[in-house]
Design a protein around this motif. Sequence first.
Motif, mmCIF file in Angstrom:
data_model
loop_
_atom_site.group_PDB
_atom_site.id
_atom_site.type_symbol
_atom_site.label_atom_id
_atom_site.label_comp_id
_atom_site.label_asym_id
_atom_site.label_seq_id
_atom_site.Cartn_x
_atom_site.Cartn_y
_atom_site.Cartn_z
ATOM 1 N N GLU A 161 0.832 -1.193 0.000
ATOM 2 C CA GLU A 161 0.000 0.000 0.000
ATOM 3 C C GLU A 161 0.875 1.254 0.000
ATOM 4 O OE1 GLU A 161 -3.768 -0.773 2.707
ATOM 5 O OE2 GLU A 161 -1.949 -1.515 3.654
ATOM 6 N N GLN A 162 0.467 2.247 -0.749
ATOM 7 C CA GLN A 162 1.147 3.541 -0.739
ATOM 8 C C GLN A 162 0.594 4.338 0.438
ATOM 9 O OE1 GLN A 162 3.594 5.743 -0.873
ATOM 10 N NE2 GLN A 162 3.786 5.262 -3.057
ATOM 11 N N LEU A 163 1.347 4.365 1.533
ATOM 12 C CA LEU A 163 0.852 4.943 2.782
ATOM 13 C C LEU A 163 1.364 6.364 3.021
ATOM 14 C CD1 LEU A 163 1.130 1.867 5.167
ATOM 15 C CD2 LEU A 163 -0.864 2.711 3.930
ATOM 16 N N LEU A 203 8.983 -0.477 7.853
ATOM 17 C CA LEU A 203 8.679 -1.835 7.396
ATOM 18 C C LEU A 203 8.606 -1.879 5.873
ATOM 19 C CD1 LEU A 203 7.853 -4.769 7.792
ATOM 20 C CD2 LEU A 203 5.507 -3.991 8.218
ATOM 21 N N GLY A 204 7.948 -0.880 5.272
ATOM 22 C CA GLY A 204 7.862 -0.836 3.817
ATOM 23 C C GLY A 204 9.228 -0.699 3.166
ATOM 24 N N SER A 205 10.097 0.124 3.754
ATOM 25 C CA SER A 205 11.434 0.303 3.180
ATOM 26 C C SER A 205 12.274 -0.958 3.337
ATOM 27 C CB SER A 205 12.138 1.495 3.846
ATOM 28 O OG SER A 205 12.449 1.217 5.199
ATOM 29 N N PHE A 206 12.102 -1.687 4.458
ATOM 30 C CA PHE A 206 12.821 -2.942 4.639
ATOM 31 C C PHE A 206 12.400 -3.968 3.583
ATOM 32 C CE2 PHE A 206 13.805 -2.477 9.478
ATOM 33 C CZ PHE A 206 14.688 -1.461 9.169
ATOM 34 N N ILE A 207 11.091 -4.066 3.357
ATOM 35 C CA ILE A 207 10.605 -4.989 2.332
ATOM 36 C C ILE A 207 11.152 -4.591 0.964
ATOM 37 C CG2 ILE A 207 8.542 -5.777 1.108
ATOM 38 C CD1 ILE A 207 6.997 -5.543 3.728
ATOM 39 N N ALA A 208 11.153 -3.291 0.686
ATOM 40 C CA ALA A 208 11.567 -2.810 -0.635
ATOM 41 C C ALA A 208 13.034 -3.097 -0.909
ATOM 42 C CB ALA A 208 11.280 -1.312 -0.753
ATOM 43 N N TYR A 209 13.913 -2.784 0.060
ATOM 44 C CA TYR A 209 15.338 -2.981 -0.237
ATOM 45 C C TYR A 209 15.732 -4.456 -0.208
ATOM 46 C CZ TYR A 209 17.789 -3.986 4.225
ATOM 47 O OH TYR A 209 18.290 -4.573 5.349
ATOM 48 N N GLY A 265 15.974 -9.395 -6.226
ATOM 49 C CA GLY A 265 15.446 -9.358 -7.587
ATOM 50 C C GLY A 265 13.941 -9.489 -7.658
ATOM 51 N N VAL A 266 13.249 -9.265 -6.555
ATOM 52 C CA VAL A 266 11.787 -9.380 -6.510
ATOM 53 C C VAL A 266 11.176 -8.013 -6.825
ATOM 54 C CG1 VAL A 266 9.803 -9.867 -5.030
ATOM 55 C CG2 VAL A 266 11.881 -11.231 -4.820
ATOM 56 N N PRO A 267 10.287 -7.924 -7.829
ATOM 57 C CA PRO A 267 9.679 -6.624 -8.138
ATOM 58 C C PRO A 267 8.713 -6.178 -7.053
ATOM 59 C CG PRO A 267 8.693 -8.344 -9.484
ATOM 60 C CD PRO A 267 9.843 -8.985 -8.744
ATOM 61 N N VAL A 268 8.684 -4.868 -6.806
ATOM 62 C CA VAL A 268 7.793 -4.276 -5.803
ATOM 63 C C VAL A 268 6.981 -3.163 -6.463
ATOM 64 C CG1 VAL A 268 7.653 -3.009 -3.620
ATOM 65 C CG2 VAL A 268 9.370 -4.792 -3.912
ATOM 66 N N VAL A 269 5.673 -3.168 -6.244
ATOM 67 C CA VAL A 269 4.815 -2.100 -6.750
ATOM 68 C C VAL A 269 3.986 -1.556 -5.594
ATOM 69 C CG1 VAL A 269 4.688 -3.012 -9.099
ATOM 70 C CG2 VAL A 269 3.001 -3.723 -7.406
ATOM 71 N N TYR A 270 3.564 -0.313 -5.730
ATOM 72 C CA TYR A 270 2.753 0.346 -4.712
ATOM 73 C C TYR A 270 1.383 0.661 -5.301
ATOM 74 C CZ TYR A 270 7.122 0.854 -2.185
ATOM 75 O OH TYR A 270 8.293 0.592 -1.537
ATOM 76 N N VAL A 271 0.347 0.419 -4.520
ATOM 77 C CA VAL A 271 -1.021 0.591 -5.004
ATOM 78 C C VAL A 271 -1.765 1.575 -4.108
ATOM 79 C CG1 VAL A 271 -1.020 -1.761 -5.896
ATOM 80 C CG2 VAL A 271 -1.987 -1.305 -3.635
ATOM 81 N N ASP A 272 -2.854 2.101 -4.641
ATOM 82 C CA ASP A 272 -3.710 3.003 -3.878
ATOM 83 C C ASP A 272 -4.450 2.199 -2.809
ATOM 84 O OD1 ASP A 272 -5.411 4.908 -2.901
ATOM 85 O OD2 ASP A 272 -6.456 5.294 -4.796
ATOM 86 N N ASN A 324 -7.138 -7.829 -2.394
ATOM 87 C CA ASN A 324 -7.393 -6.638 -3.206
ATOM 88 C C ASN A 324 -6.087 -5.928 -3.565
ATOM 89 O OD1 ASN A 324 -10.219 -6.917 -3.209
ATOM 90 N ND2 ASN A 324 -10.391 -5.917 -1.213
ATOM 91 N N ILE A 325 -5.163 -5.868 -2.617
ATOM 92 C CA ILE A 325 -3.865 -5.236 -2.878
ATOM 93 C C ILE A 325 -3.093 -6.029 -3.925
ATOM 94 C CG2 ILE A 325 -1.635 -4.660 -1.827
ATOM 95 C CD1 ILE A 325 -3.205 -4.143 0.794
ATOM 96 N N ALA A 326 -3.165 -7.371 -3.842
ATOM 97 C CA ALA A 326 -2.487 -8.207 -4.829
ATOM 98 C C ALA A 326 -3.070 -7.990 -6.226
ATOM 99 C CB ALA A 326 -2.595 -9.676 -4.430
ATOM 100 N N HIS A 327 -4.417 -7.899 -6.320
ATOM 101 C CA HIS A 327 -5.062 -7.651 -7.613
ATOM 102 C C HIS A 327 -4.632 -6.305 -8.177
ATOM 103 C CE1 HIS A 327 -8.522 -10.501 -6.227
ATOM 104 N NE2 HIS A 327 -7.460 -11.166 -6.662
ATOM 105 N N ARG A 328 -4.634 -5.275 -7.352
ATOM 106 C CA ARG A 328 -4.244 -3.944 -7.807
ATOM 107 C C ARG A 328 -2.763 -3.917 -8.194
ATOM 108 N NH1 ARG A 328 -7.389 0.370 -3.784
ATOM 109 N NH2 ARG A 328 -9.442 -0.649 -3.905
ATOM 110 N N GLY A 329 -1.948 -4.680 -7.472
ATOM 111 C CA GLY A 329 -0.538 -4.749 -7.813
ATOM 112 C C GLY A 329 -0.314 -5.324 -9.197
ATOM 113 N N TRP A 330 -1.097 -6.357 -9.558
ATOM 114 C CA TRP A 330 -0.971 -6.923 -10.902
ATOM 115 C C TRP A 330 -1.390 -5.915 -11.966
ATOM 116 C CZ3 TRP A 330 1.465 -10.527 -13.323
ATOM 117 C CH2 TRP A 330 1.064 -10.905 -14.606
#
Length: 390
Positions: A277-279, A304-310, A316-323, A366-372
């Motif tokens: 989620e884009q918080l 937590l979000g920054s830890f997951i991202a880095y 090599g895992v892609p990360v996207v942010y959703v509304d 829902n977050i997974a669907h929006r991420g796709w």
Amino acid sequence: MKLVVRVKLLPTPVQAAALEATLHACNQAATWAAGVAFEENARRPLELRKHTYVEIRFRWGLGAQAAQHAIKKTCDAYTTLKANLRAGRYGRPGTRRHTRASGKPVVFRPDAAQPYDDRMLSWQHQARTISIWTTAGRLKNVAFTGQAEHLEVLAAHRKGESDLVCQGGKWFLIATCEIAEATPNTHPAGFLGVDLGVVNITATSDGVRHAGRGINRMRENDRKLRSKLQKKNTKSARRRAKKYAGKEARRARDVNHKISKRIVAEAERTGRGIALEQLTGIRERARLRKPQRTTLHSWPFAQLGSFIAYKAKKAGVPVVYVDPAYTSQECSKCHHTERGNRPCQAVFSCRVCGFVDHADHNASHNIAHRGWYVWVCGAQSTAPELNLIA
């Protein structure tokens, strides 16, 4: 990508005294330079150097590189202050907090971090010692220690400056490392949705929840103890408060590291990306009662979000942010959105199709669907450039 490794120094009492004197001299010089920058409106290194370099060299006895770093540190502090004022972190212009922040020079703590480059600091990794510049001369054979895997990263990938820091009477060097990124997964087999919350810190679309009940109980006890000691305000109370200072932050950091590591490992194992989620601005958007605000605002979700991202970028895992809007009210089956779909905090029950699920699990789908959808539209993975791994 850039990572940061923190190693602990083990100086002798004489070496520690020299490091302390150096840190105090550098920060006094930086505070004086900040006052000059404020008066002369010289906020860039070249401009400020003309006003302060010679005085810093002879008044505080700093070497050429140390003086340059003190000036640059001052300019960086004003750049950060300007960005924070523009982003509204000190309130709106004209408010008391905004005026207080912008109406006086920047001041550095006596033990604030001081940057060191390779001219001022050299590493002997085999002997686990360093040679470091101080105002009392060059200190050699200053021992350091750290976790084995972190020291391996340090020896193989260290590049750039290192910061000397004193925390609670202990000395640390925070070194920047440049490591190669893993080959990114450009064709993920879906996305692992991650819902962030208070009752459950995270809930993934795989049905895994990291409960926050025990953590929240400890956080509440910490807040009560801190409030009790502040009200008492005796010498022993202040001493005890200092002892427990940062305890909650350290615990939260440890929990965030463990959670992020598990989430990234699961996404990497299954060949999926991660949808978060884009918080940004959640504190301004969220309308909660006062007791709930304390609980929400005290947990470092951004960390937590920054830890997951880095960690994801490293793997090599892609990360996207959703509304995140209405993810907790939208049905993950028929996508009907209604406030009445949430009869209580833990239960989701769709009023149209009758689908029933745990509320956080439904939101993570829902977050997974929006991420796709975001990935299909061509969004790129984003991750911070600098994070502590030690």
